[in-house]
Design a protein around this motif. Structure first.
Motif, PDB file in Angstrom:
ATOM      1  N   LEU A   7       5.422 -11.829  -0.992  1.00 56.23           N
ATOM      2  CA  LEU A   7       4.470 -11.731  -2.168  1.00 56.23           C
ATOM      3  C   LEU A   7       3.627 -10.398  -1.449  1.00 56.23           C
ATOM      4  O   LEU A   7       3.465  -9.747  -2.078  1.00 56.23           O
ATOM      5  N   MET A   8       3.181 -11.036  -0.427  1.00 61.85           N
ATOM      6  CA  MET A   8       2.261 -10.032   0.511  1.00 61.85           C
ATOM      7  C   MET A   8       3.337  -8.728  -0.080  1.00 61.85           C
ATOM      8  O   MET A   8       3.097  -7.850  -0.277  1.00 61.85           O
TER       9      MET A   8
ATOM     10  N   ILE B 190       3.624  -7.321  -2.959  1.00 60.33           N
ATOM     11  CA  ILE B 190       2.571  -6.259  -3.099  1.00 60.33           C
ATOM     12  C   ILE B 190       2.162  -4.635  -2.232  1.00 60.33           C
ATOM     13  O   ILE B 190       1.901  -3.664  -3.159  1.00 60.33           O
TER      14      ILE B 190
ATOM     15  N   ILE C  90       4.543  -1.954  -3.845  1.00 53.72           N
ATOM     16  CA  ILE C  90       4.611  -1.518  -4.920  1.00 53.72           C
ATOM     17  C   ILE C  90       3.309  -1.177  -5.173  1.00 53.72           C
ATOM     18  O   ILE C  90       3.264   0.241  -5.546  1.00 53.72           O
ATOM     19  N   VAL C  91       2.170  -0.895  -4.195  1.00 56.18           N
ATOM     20  CA  VAL C  91       0.926   0.054  -3.841  1.00 56.18           C
ATOM     21  C   VAL C  91       1.395   0.837  -3.174  1.00 56.18           C
ATOM     22  O   VAL C  91       0.916   2.393  -3.482  1.00 56.18           O
TER      23      VAL C  91
END
Length: 139
Positions: A54-55, A58, A61-62
C-alpha cells in the motif's frame, strides 16, 4: 519529529518481536468457503506485506503527480519565455514563430520530421522528458 520517528520505529520493532515470539498459536482464516490455518506471526507478516505494498502504491502515485505538476509548470514557464521573446523582438506576422522552431527541433530530435526542417543551430534540452529536474529556477 526525529524523536517521534525513533519512538515509532522502536514501537514497531517491539510489535514485531512480540508477534514472532508470542505468536505460536494457530489462527483459522475463513474466506470464500475456504478455511486456512496459519500461525499468528504469519498473519502479522501478511499484514506487514500488505501495508508495504500500500505504501509503495501511494509513493508511486505521489511521484507521478509531482512529476506531472513539475512538467506542466516547466511547459508554462517555457511558453511565457517564448511569448516574452516574441513581444521583445516585435516579431512580424509573416515570420515563423519561435514555437515553430521548437516544434522543428522536437521533430528533428525524435526523427519524426524531415531533415530540411531541422534547425541550423543545436538545441539545448532541459531534460523534462527524461525525468531530470530543470536547470533553472523560476519564480
Amino acid at each position: 519529529m526525529i524523536v517521534l520517528g525513533l519512538i515509532l520505529i522502536v514501537a514497531a520493532a517491539a510489535a514485531v518481536i512480540v508477534a514472532v515470539i508470542a505468536g505460536g498459536d494457530s489462527v483459522t482464516l475463513s474466506a470464500f468457503d475456504v478455511d486456512l490455518d496459519s500461525p499468528v506471526w504469519g498473519v502479522f507478516a501478511a499484514g506487514i506485506a500488505a501495508g508495504l505494498l500500500l505504501m509503495l502504491g501511494i509513493l508511486a502515485i505521489v511521484a507521478g503527480v509531482n512529476r506531472s505538476r513539475a512538467r506542466r509548470e516547466e511547459i508554462e514557464y517555457l511558453r511565457e519565455q517564448v511569448a516574452r521573446h516574441e513581444r521583445k523582438t516585435g516579431r512580424e506576422a509573416d515570420e515563423p514563430e519561435v514555437s515553430d522552431w521548437l516544434g522543428q527541433a522536437h521533430r528533428a530530435a525524435t526523427g519524426t520530421g524531415t531533415a530540411a526542417a531541422a534547425p541550423a543551430e543545436p538545441t539545448a534540452h532541459s531534460g523534462a522528458t527524461s525525468g531530470a529536474s530543470p536547470l533553472y529556477r523560476h519564480g
